[in-house]
Design a protein around this motif. Structure first.
Motif, PDB file in Angstrom:
ATOM      1  N   ARG A 151       9.544   0.954   7.450  1.00  0.00           N
ATOM      2  CA  ARG A 151       9.434   2.063   6.486  1.00  0.00           C
ATOM      3  C   ARG A 151       7.975   2.269   6.094  1.00  0.00           C
ATOM      4  O   ARG A 151       7.513   3.406   5.965  1.00  0.00           O
ATOM      5  N   ALA A 152       7.231   1.182   5.906  1.00  0.00           N
ATOM      6  CA  ALA A 152       5.816   1.281   5.552  1.00  0.00           C
ATOM      7  C   ALA A 152       5.029   2.015   6.635  1.00  0.00           C
ATOM      8  O   ALA A 152       4.186   2.865   6.331  1.00  0.00           O
ATOM      9  N   LEU A 153       5.304   1.703   7.892  1.00  0.00           N
ATOM     10  CA  LEU A 153       4.616   2.388   8.992  1.00  0.00           C
ATOM     11  C   LEU A 153       4.968   3.871   9.027  1.00  0.00           C
ATOM     12  O   LEU A 153       4.100   4.723   9.244  1.00  0.00           O
ATOM     13  N   LYS A 154       6.231   4.181   8.785  1.00  0.00           N
ATOM     14  CA  LYS A 154       6.652   5.591   8.773  1.00  0.00           C
ATOM     15  C   LYS A 154       5.924   6.356   7.667  1.00  0.00           C
ATOM     16  O   LYS A 154       5.381   7.441   7.889  1.00  0.00           O
ATOM     17  N   VAL A 155       5.892   5.782   6.470  1.00  0.00           N
ATOM     18  CA  VAL A 155       5.204   6.416   5.343  1.00  0.00           C
ATOM     19  C   VAL A 155       3.714   6.540   5.631  1.00  0.00           C
ATOM     20  O   VAL A 155       3.108   7.582   5.395  1.00  0.00           O
ATOM     21  N   ALA A 156       3.118   5.475   6.156  1.00  0.00           N
ATOM     22  CA  ALA A 156       1.683   5.491   6.454  1.00  0.00           C
ATOM     23  C   ALA A 156       1.349   6.580   7.464  1.00  0.00           C
ATOM     24  O   ALA A 156       0.377   7.324   7.283  1.00  0.00           O
ATOM     25  N   HIS A 157       2.154   6.706   8.505  1.00  0.00           N
ATOM     26  CA  HIS A 157       1.907   7.755   9.503  1.00  0.00           C
ATOM     27  C   HIS A 157       2.059   9.154   8.889  1.00  0.00           C
ATOM     28  O   HIS A 157       1.289  10.060   9.212  1.00  0.00           O
ATOM     29  N   SER A 212       0.810  -1.221   0.000  1.00  0.00           N
ATOM     30  CA  SER A 212       0.000   0.000   0.000  1.00  0.00           C
ATOM     31  C   SER A 212       0.841   1.268   0.000  1.00  0.00           C
ATOM     32  O   SER A 212       0.408   2.298  -0.510  1.00  0.00           O
ATOM     33  N   THR A 213       2.035   1.182   0.578  1.00  0.00           N
ATOM     34  CA  THR A 213       2.886   2.373   0.677  1.00  0.00           C
ATOM     35  C   THR A 213       4.058   2.356  -0.300  1.00  0.00           C
ATOM     36  O   THR A 213       4.837   3.304  -0.349  1.00  0.00           O
ATOM     37  N   GLY A 214       4.192   1.277  -1.064  1.00  0.00           N
ATOM     38  CA  GLY A 214       5.281   1.201  -2.035  1.00  0.00           C
ATOM     39  C   GLY A 214       6.645   1.033  -1.393  1.00  0.00           C
ATOM     40  O   GLY A 214       7.652   1.509  -1.918  1.00  0.00           O
ATOM     41  N   THR A 215       6.684   0.362  -0.259  1.00  0.00           N
ATOM     42  CA  THR A 215       7.945   0.145   0.455  1.00  0.00           C
ATOM     43  C   THR A 215       8.245  -1.350   0.515  1.00  0.00           C
ATOM     44  O   THR A 215       7.436  -2.173   0.110  1.00  0.00           O
ATOM     45  N   ARG A 216       9.437  -1.674   1.056  1.00  0.00           N
ATOM     46  CA  ARG A 216       9.837  -3.079   1.114  1.00  0.00           C
ATOM     47  C   ARG A 216      10.001  -3.617   2.527  1.00  0.00           C
ATOM     48  O   ARG A 216      10.225  -4.811   2.701  1.00  0.00           O
TER      49      ARG A 216
END
Length: 88
Positions: free
Chosen positions: A53-59, A45-49
């Protein structure tokens, strides 16, 4: 890049964070598979691996997301028939 709806992203983040804390506390195998599924979904959903990092982007995205619009209930008409559009 397309972004998930903020409500969907919020639900994913909340569920991931709650379940990962529960798994860390109890090491329950059936919860850990759900945590892995949520981590994968957050990454996609966030385009991360990785999930951190996904949680950081989502927040970050959630912090800048517009406030949800509250829909008012449609007016109710009692004892009256609502008009229907004429066929074209």
């Amino acid at each position: 890049m397309l972004r998930p709806h903020p409500a969907v992203l919020r639900r994913l983040v909340d569920e991931y964070e709650a379940l990962s804390a529960a798994v860390a506390a109890s090491e329950t195998a059936d919860l850990s598979s759900r945590v892995r599924d949520l981590a994968y979904t957050l990454c996609v959903s966030t385009g991360t691996r990785d999930v951190e990092r996904a949680l950081k982007v989502a927040h970050q995205w959630l912090a800048t997301a517009p406030a949800p619009v509250r829909e008012s209930a449609p007016p109710t008409i009692t004892g009256q028939r609502m008009a229907t559009p004429e066929p074209a």
